[in-house]
Design an enzyme around this catalytic site. Structure first.
Site, mmCIF file in Angstrom:
data_model
loop_
_atom_site.group_PDB
_atom_site.id
_atom_site.type_symbol
_atom_site.label_atom_id
_atom_site.label_comp_id
_atom_site.label_asym_id
_atom_site.label_seq_id
_atom_site.Cartn_x
_atom_site.Cartn_y
_atom_site.Cartn_z
ATOM 1 N N THR A 138 33.015 48.338 44.421
ATOM 2 C CA THR A 138 34.066 49.343 44.476
ATOM 3 C C THR A 138 33.875 50.298 45.652
ATOM 4 O O THR A 138 32.749 50.528 46.088
ATOM 5 C CB THR A 138 34.168 50.141 43.148
ATOM 6 O OG1 THR A 138 35.210 51.096 43.274
ATOM 7 C CG2 THR A 138 32.876 50.841 42.785
ATOM 8 N N ARG A 139 35.021 50.810 46.152
ATOM 9 C CA ARG A 139 34.982 51.837 47.199
ATOM 10 C C ARG A 139 35.721 53.081 46.717
ATOM 11 O O ARG A 139 36.002 53.986 47.484
ATOM 12 C CB ARG A 139 35.605 51.320 48.500
ATOM 13 C CG ARG A 139 36.940 50.633 48.348
ATOM 14 C CD ARG A 139 37.588 50.353 49.688
ATOM 15 N NE ARG A 139 38.601 51.337 49.945
ATOM 16 C CZ ARG A 139 39.894 51.177 49.691
ATOM 17 N NH1 ARG A 139 40.341 50.063 49.157
ATOM 18 N NH2 ARG A 139 40.753 52.126 49.966
ATOM 19 N N HIS A 182 37.502 55.137 37.072
ATOM 20 C CA HIS A 182 38.147 55.842 35.966
ATOM 21 C C HIS A 182 38.069 54.945 34.718
ATOM 22 O O HIS A 182 37.385 53.931 34.725
ATOM 23 C CB HIS A 182 39.585 56.182 36.341
ATOM 24 C CG HIS A 182 39.669 56.994 37.604
ATOM 25 N ND1 HIS A 182 39.150 58.264 37.689
ATOM 26 C CD2 HIS A 182 40.163 56.701 38.828
ATOM 27 C CE1 HIS A 182 39.346 58.733 38.920
ATOM 28 N NE2 HIS A 182 39.952 57.808 39.632
ATOM 29 N N HIS A 234 38.680 51.176 35.117
ATOM 30 C CA HIS A 234 37.575 50.431 35.742
ATOM 31 C C HIS A 234 36.422 50.242 34.759
ATOM 32 O O HIS A 234 35.782 49.200 34.729
ATOM 33 C CB HIS A 234 37.054 51.177 36.972
ATOM 34 C CG HIS A 234 38.117 51.522 37.956
ATOM 35 N ND1 HIS A 234 38.671 52.771 38.034
ATOM 36 C CD2 HIS A 234 38.748 50.759 38.868
ATOM 37 C CE1 HIS A 234 39.583 52.774 38.975
ATOM 38 N NE2 HIS A 234 39.659 51.575 39.500
ATOM 39 N N ARG A 258 42.498 42.635 41.270
ATOM 40 C CA ARG A 258 43.759 42.519 42.009
ATOM 41 C C ARG A 258 43.562 43.147 43.388
ATOM 42 O O ARG A 258 42.951 44.193 43.506
ATOM 43 C CB ARG A 258 44.816 43.299 41.221
ATOM 44 C CG ARG A 258 46.208 43.051 41.659
ATOM 45 C CD ARG A 258 47.178 43.928 40.885
ATOM 46 N NE ARG A 258 48.526 43.729 41.400
ATOM 47 C CZ ARG A 258 48.979 44.290 42.501
ATOM 48 N NH1 ARG A 258 48.210 45.099 43.192
ATOM 49 N NH2 ARG A 258 50.207 44.045 42.927
#
Ligand code: PPS
Length: 570
Positions: free
Chosen positions: A197-198, A202, A205, A291
């Protein structure tokens, strides 16, 4: 016994010399030509040295580079999707021959590695852009980097690691592939699913990662990027504090957080395969691909560069060679009646769903609006609010651009006075003439010098903006690419408002307040913007003002109204 997955290509590279060899290499390197690594190159070097990029043992040579571009494979056939290259300036390359050793240093001059140059070639940037990113469009961050920041010559060769790049932040959370493999083994984890992740995480996720781990009965590794991400992203310091809060949301002892110092390219499908290879090197058995993985946003036509599930398709295509298993995931949405998150395709027709996009979340953060607890965790929101105050409390830069005599300085001064009159903000004026006197007195008006001048202004303005101040810049800034660079430098720290003072050359020349146009016409002043030097008109400035029939006061008022509309002043 733990069954760790094999590194990509079979062997985990460790390019560091032993302490003894490293000190000898330090001595030898005193005579080598030195290249100061850019931030992106430093990230690449770190991953090369520690084996995160196994099986690479240095920057790609020309044969591997062309093969990666054309076939997504190294010349020996091993799957590898991203060109990892050492791009240098033409001037530096001119003094380097194949067979030479060069010293690679960080921005403070510390020797990180040496490289024996095996190849040197001039980069066909368009070819690289089209083949790697599928786009010849500067809206793609990596294409913009390639065209505007990267050097024109690539050097390839094997690396010898002398010293680990220094990090002062979150050292306890940084692991090399070997360290992570050892940690996993020590915990007795057999299967590890990595989440890349970048962004801040929340509830969606957390839910997604938890379900992914459950689905494949694996432990979870939150493996966020702390090298380089997309310009404008939330800084990694804030994000890491958020991830630390998130850890408590998983069952105890099931999840681990480790930071990955990679420089992302936002290359969608190719990047997903690259990310999977890297996670395999770190010992992960599974990798979540959601996605629009590593999506670069919209192109200049307003369309997505890649399809939402293209990354999943490509990882799937190379499934057998990758060995690490993909855990594909769709978008998760909040089903209101159930007060639960579900993958979007599992939602029934009569169920009402709630969702807040990344853009909408940033808007709420910037405007200090409510962020509902179904969307995020209170600790995460509080953390982000600390470093991302609402827009009217953030710093910003007002960047004027326009011809000499167009009215930039006059309006900039009027604006400065209005802020001083209001008295509630700290404001600095970086006027073209003043900057040339105090910061850039040695520079002339060649393209190169003008760009250095503007980058200096951009740097100072970004520092002011970062610290919550207002920077008003009023140079000519004739080149589009440099203005764009400055915008990128500043938007990650606060607001950037480009004001094009679009007064025509005829009117400017007619005014000729400083008598410079007459001198330029007479050839006494050379390279004069608009007469004997180009001015590239801004395409999408936030404001465009023609001072032919507008007073400085009116112009300043228009800017103030725009700032209010954008939320930067209240
Ligand atoms: S740049 O291109 O942004 O670096 O230029 P800048 O730093 O704003 O400096 C512009 C001021 O320098 C004076 N001047 C010239 N301008 C353009 N071209 C040439 N060759 C030149 N030589 C001197 C001029 O007074 C500019 O000030 P402004 O306020 O724009 O009139």
């Amino acid at each position: 016994m733990t069954s760790l997955i094999k590194p990509h290509g079979g062997e985990l590279k460790n390019l560091y010399l032993s302490p003894d060899e490293a000190s000898k290499e330090r001595e030898r390197a005193k005579n080598y030509p030195s290249w100061d690594l850019t931030h992106r190159q430093l990230c690449d070097v770190e991953l090369l040295l520690c084996g995160g990029f196994s099986p690479l043992d240095g920057f790609l040579n020309e044969k591997d580079y062309l093969s990666v571009l054309d076939n997504m494979r190294l010349a020996n056939g091993i799957l590898w999707t991203m060109p990892i290259t050492l791009d240098v300036s033409v001037d530096f390359a001119a003094n380097i021959s194949t067979g030479d050793e060069i010293a690679l240093r960080d921005e403070e001059g510390v020797l990180i590695a040496t490289m024996k140059v095996s190849d040197k070639w001039t980069v066909d940037k368009k070819n690289e852009a089209i083949k790697t990113y599928g786009a010849d469009d500067e809206n793609h961050p990596a294409v913009s980097y390639l065209y505007n920041d990267a050097g024109n010559v690539n050097l390839g060769g094997e690396l010898k690691g002398v010293e680990l790049p220094t990090h002062y932040d979150f050292n306890g959370l940084r692991n090399t592939p070997a360290e992570l493999r050892a940690a996993v083994q020590k915990k007795g984890w057999r299967k590890v699913v990595a989440f890349q992740t970048r962004n801040p995480m929340h509830r969606a996720h957390q839910e997604l990662t938890f379900r992914a781990a459950q689905q494949v009965e694996a432990n979870l590794l939150i493996h966020p990027v702390v090298g380089m991400t997309k310009p404008g992203d939330i800084d990694h310091y804030s994000r890491v504090r958020c991830y630390q809060h998130i850890l408590s949301q998983y069952p105890a002892q099931t999840t681990m957080l480790s930071l990955l110092p990679i420089a992302m390219r936002m290359a969608g499908p190719r990047e997903a395969v690259w990310h999977a290879i890297i996670r395999k090197n770190y010992g992960c058995t599974h990798f979540i691909v959601g996605r629009d993985h590593a999506g670069p946003g919209k192109n200049s036509q307003g369309d997505d560069f890649y399809g939402p599930y293209d990354a999943q398709y490509l990882v799937k295509k190379y499934k057998d060679e990758l060995e690490i298993d993909m855990v594909p995931f769709e978008a998760m949405v909040y089903v209101e009646d159930k007060a639960e998150y579900h993958p979007i395709s599992e939602v029934k027709e009569n169920e009402s769903v709630l969702n807040i996009s990344g853009t909408e979340f940033r808007r709420r953060l910037q405007e200090g609006l409510e962020i509902p607890s179904w969307f995020s965790f209170p600790e995460v929101v509080a953390e982000l609010r600390k470093t991302h105050p609402p827009k009217h409390k953030q710093g910003f830069t007002i960047f004027f651009t326009g011809l000499s005599g167009s009215g930039k300085s006059t309006i900039a001064n009027a604006l400065l006075v209005k802020f001083l009159e209001a008295g509630n903000r700290r404001v600095t004026l970086l006027d073209g003439d003043l900057v040339r006197k105090h910061l850039s007195s040695e520079l002339g008006f060649s393209k190169e010098h003008r760009n250095i001048n503007i980058e200096r202004i951009g740097y100072v303005a970004s520092e002011i903006t970062k610290n919550g101040g207002i920077a008003i810049c009023a140079p000519i800034a004739p080149y589009k690419a440099t203005r764009r660079k400055v915008r990128e430098m500043i938007t990650s720290n606060g607001g950037f408002i480009e004001v094009h003072i679009a007064t025509s050359i005829e009117v400017c020349e007619d005014r000729d307040r400083k008598g410079l146009y007459a001198k330029a016409r007479a050839g006494i002043i050379k390279e004069f913007t608009g007469i004997s030097d180009p001015y590239e008109t801004p395409e999408n400035p936030e404001i465009k003002i023609d001072t032919t029939d507008c007073t400085p006061d009116e112009a300043a008022q228009r800017i103030i109204l725009k700032l209010e509309k954008l939320g930067f002043i209240k």
